[in-house]
Structures are given as structure tokens and as C-alpha cells.
Design a protein around this motif. Structure first.
Motif, mmCIF file in Angstrom:
data_model
loop_
_atom_site.group_PDB
_atom_site.id
_atom_site.type_symbol
_atom_site.label_atom_id
_atom_site.label_comp_id
_atom_site.label_asym_id
_atom_site.label_seq_id
_atom_site.Cartn_x
_atom_site.Cartn_y
_atom_site.Cartn_z
ATOM 1 N N ARG A 4 9.834 -0.095 -11.508
ATOM 2 C CA ARG A 4 9.852 1.002 -10.538
ATOM 3 C C ARG A 4 8.745 1.999 -10.843
ATOM 4 N N LEU A 5 8.057 2.388 -9.772
ATOM 5 C CA LEU A 5 7.099 3.483 -9.838
ATOM 6 C C LEU A 5 7.758 4.663 -9.125
ATOM 7 N N GLU A 6 8.065 5.707 -9.853
ATOM 8 C CA GLU A 6 8.808 6.841 -9.270
ATOM 9 C C GLU A 6 7.911 7.719 -8.400
ATOM 10 N N ALA A 52 3.984 7.303 -7.354
ATOM 11 C CA ALA A 52 2.777 6.493 -7.533
ATOM 12 C C ALA A 52 1.521 7.354 -7.595
ATOM 13 N N ALA A 53 0.579 6.903 -8.437
ATOM 14 C CA ALA A 53 -0.713 7.580 -8.593
ATOM 15 C C ALA A 53 -1.825 6.559 -8.374
ATOM 16 N N PRO A 54 -3.013 6.992 -7.933
ATOM 17 C CA PRO A 54 -4.114 6.048 -7.715
ATOM 18 C C PRO A 54 -4.428 5.204 -8.956
ATOM 19 N N SER A 55 -4.183 5.745 -10.151
ATOM 20 C CA SER A 55 -4.443 4.984 -11.381
ATOM 21 C C SER A 55 -3.509 3.784 -11.531
ATOM 22 N N GLN A 56 -2.468 3.733 -10.716
ATOM 23 C CA GLN A 56 -1.543 2.598 -10.760
ATOM 24 C C GLN A 56 -1.921 1.491 -9.767
ATOM 25 N N THR A 57 -3.035 1.670 -9.097
ATOM 26 C CA THR A 57 -3.597 0.583 -8.287
ATOM 27 C C THR A 57 -3.957 -0.562 -9.216
ATOM 28 N N SER A 58 -3.361 -1.730 -8.985
ATOM 29 C CA SER A 58 -3.526 -2.833 -9.927
ATOM 30 C C SER A 58 -2.855 -4.074 -9.341
ATOM 31 N N VAL A 59 -2.992 -5.167 -10.062
ATOM 32 C CA VAL A 59 -2.206 -6.358 -9.766
ATOM 33 C C VAL A 59 -1.141 -6.465 -10.854
ATOM 34 N N TYR A 60 0.099 -6.585 -10.441
ATOM 35 C CA TYR A 60 1.220 -6.603 -11.366
ATOM 36 C C TYR A 60 1.776 -8.019 -11.464
ATOM 37 N N VAL A 93 0.867 -1.178 0.000
ATOM 38 C CA VAL A 93 0.000 0.000 0.000
ATOM 39 C C VAL A 93 0.902 1.224 0.000
ATOM 40 N N LEU A 94 0.663 2.125 -0.915
ATOM 41 C CA LEU A 94 1.459 3.349 -1.044
ATOM 42 C C LEU A 94 0.552 4.563 -0.967
ATOM 43 N N LYS A 95 1.157 5.677 -0.585
ATOM 44 C CA LYS A 95 0.439 6.944 -0.696
ATOM 45 C C LYS A 95 0.822 7.588 -2.034
ATOM 46 N N THR A 96 -0.076 8.396 -2.545
ATOM 47 C CA THR A 96 0.201 9.119 -3.792
ATOM 48 C C THR A 96 1.521 9.865 -3.669
ATOM 49 N N GLY A 97 2.370 9.709 -4.701
ATOM 50 C CA GLY A 97 3.654 10.396 -4.723
ATOM 51 C C GLY A 97 4.823 9.568 -4.209
ATOM 52 N N GLN A 98 4.534 8.491 -3.485
ATOM 53 C CA GLN A 98 5.615 7.643 -3.002
ATOM 54 C C GLN A 98 6.189 6.826 -4.147
ATOM 55 N N SER A 99 7.403 6.324 -3.943
ATOM 56 C CA SER A 99 8.029 5.481 -4.960
ATOM 57 C C SER A 99 8.223 4.074 -4.405
ATOM 58 N N TYR A 135 6.189 4.365 -15.302
ATOM 59 C CA TYR A 135 6.997 3.212 -14.880
ATOM 60 C C TYR A 135 8.388 3.266 -15.506
ATOM 61 N N ASN A 136 9.346 2.664 -14.796
ATOM 62 C CA ASN A 136 10.657 2.392 -15.365
ATOM 63 C C ASN A 136 11.050 0.970 -15.035
ATOM 64 N N VAL A 137 11.937 0.408 -15.828
ATOM 65 C CA VAL A 137 12.371 -0.963 -15.583
ATOM 66 C C VAL A 137 13.883 -1.041 -15.640
ATOM 67 N N SER A 138 14.390 -2.102 -15.016
ATOM 68 C CA SER A 138 15.816 -2.413 -15.091
ATOM 69 C C SER A 138 15.965 -3.909 -15.255
ATOM 70 N N ARG A 139 16.698 -4.323 -16.293
ATOM 71 C CA ARG A 139 17.068 -5.744 -16.418
ATOM 72 C C ARG A 139 18.435 -5.860 -15.785
ATOM 73 N N LEU A 140 18.442 -6.233 -14.524
ATOM 74 C CA LEU A 140 19.664 -6.184 -13.718
ATOM 75 C C LEU A 140 20.673 -7.234 -14.184
#
Lengths: 114, 110
Positions: free
Chosen positions: A77-79, A81-89, A12-18, A64-69
Motif C-alpha cells: 500500500r502507498l498511503e 503517493a509521491a513522484p519518487s514512487q514512480t517505478s515498476v513494482y 497512474v496516480l496523482k500526488t497524495g493519492q493512495s 509503503y506498508n504491507v499486509s500478509r493477508l
């Protein structure tokens, strides 16, 4: 057999958190994917990595951003977060990008953004 | 862009056959897939069909492909309560990415 492992399972994140979603596969697969699943919309591709060292945008990459480590690990990565990014990943992997090979999925990470 | 469409819901009685339908847009798709998702889990591959085939049978599962109409169907014979799940059709686009439909929720009534 671990297969595809995602962490965390819930967040659970608050809006704006990463935050960063981690994904690892132990099947020596070349290709890895991140999808999001929303009710009534199926799975939509966010980013994918056809092979180690490459990443490409999918259908819904904004925010979103990604890294293939390395060959095993592909993080999302979500830099800010916005409510629209509430989802199952879901993270998934495949031995190679083309052909009839199976796409193996992790168990999913449920993210809620308040 | 590519699009895959499915009906959202299907309810059948245990022992009956289930038919789940799908339409897709990318005529260059080499493979078309059916995945199954059980509650709280990721997707698992059920079966796939090569685009030059028109039918594939795998135990209780029959896949029919009408390439002219870009129509794919999955028939489950003798449907059981354990078959209750969401079924996703997917096509592989020209960049080898899988494009999924919105899923059909199958409910099997005892």
C-alpha cells in the motif's frame, strides 16, 4: 499455471493519492517479497514476509506498508503517493526464505505518480 | 551494507561467447544467483551456484565463482539473439534476502 499474479498491471496516480498493489501466489510458498525496479538501479527490496504472519522492512520501506493477508496474498500500500514512487513494482515468492530455491516473480505493476 | 555491482551494458555478435561479470560484498552468502529479465516481464532464474563451488556448467551457461575476490561471472556460449535481455546477479544475505545488482543489458547483434 498462474504462479505469481499482480494487479493492476498499470496505474497512474496523482500526488497524495493512495492505492494498493495486490499479489497472490498459488504455489503454496511461505515467503513473499515486494521489489521496485528503477532504471540503472536494479531491484530494491521494499518489504518481505518470510512466513505467514510476519513482515519485515527491506532496503527502501519508507512510504509503503504491507499486509500478509494469508499464505497466498501479500499486498503493498502507498498511503500518499509521491513522484519518487514512480517505478515498476514486482511481487515475488519463494518456497522458504533460505536455501537455493527459486524466487518466482510476477509480471510487474507499472506505477506513474504525477 | 551488502552491495552487488555489475557493468550496465554488453554487446556481442551472434555465435560469440558472452561473459557478464559481477562483484559482491557479503562473504557469508551461501548461494549466488543469475536471473534473466526479458522486456516487459519479471525475472526468471537462470542458474545458481553454491558458495563452496568454483564452477557450475548448465548447457550453454557456465558460472565461475572466485570467492577470494568476491567475483562471479556468467558465460553464455554460442550467444543467440534470443539471449538479448537484462541479466541480474544476486547474493543472498544473512537474513536470506536476495540483494540484486543493477543488471547488465546484453545486446546480441546478428
Amino acid at each position: 499455471n498462474a504462479g505469481v499474479t499482480q494487479t493492476p498491471k498499470f496505474q497512474v496516480l496523482k500526488t497524495g493519492q493512495s492505492m494498493t498493489l495486490q499479489c497472490a501466489q498459488d504455489m503454496n510458498h511461505n515467503s513473499m517479497y515486494w521489489y521496485r525496479q528503477d532504471p540503472g538501479m536494479g531491484l530494491r527490496l521494499i518489504y518481505y514476509s518470510a512466513s505467514e504472519g510476519t513482515t519485515d522492512k527491506g532496503e527502501v520501506p519508507n512510504g509503503y506498508n504491507v499486509s500478509r493477508l494469508n499464505k497466498r496474498e501479500f499486498s503493498l500500500r502507498l498511503e500518499s503517493a509521491a513522484p519518487s514512487q514512480t517505478s515498476v513494482y514486482f511481487c515475488a515468492s519463494k518456497i522458504v526464505a533460505g536455501g537455493a530455491g527459486e524466487l518466482f516473480f510476477g509480471e510487474g505493476s507499472r506505477l506513474t505518480v504525477l | 551494507g551488502e552491495d552487488v555491482e555489475q557493468s550496465l551494458f554488453l554487446s556481442v555478435r551472434e555465435g560469440d561467447s558472452s561473459v557478464i561479470n559481477c562483484t559482491y560484498t557479503d562473504s557469508s552468502s551461501t548461494y549466488l544467483y543469475w536471473y534473466k529479465q526479458e522486456p516487459g516481464a519479471g525475472l526468471q532464474l537462470l542458474t545458481y551456484i553454491f558458495s563452496n563451488m568454483d564452477m557450475k556448467q548448465d548447457q550453454r551457461l557456465t558460472v565461475l565463482l572466485n570467492k577470494k575476490d568476491k567475483h562471479l561471472s556468467l558465460r553464455i556460449a554460442d550467444t543467440q539473439t534470443g539471449d538479448s535481455a537484462i541479466y541480474f546477479c544476486a547474493e543472498e544475505d544473512s537474513s536470506y534476502k536476495l540483494i540484486f545488482g543493477s543488471g547488465t543489458r546484453l545486446l546480441v547483434r546478428p
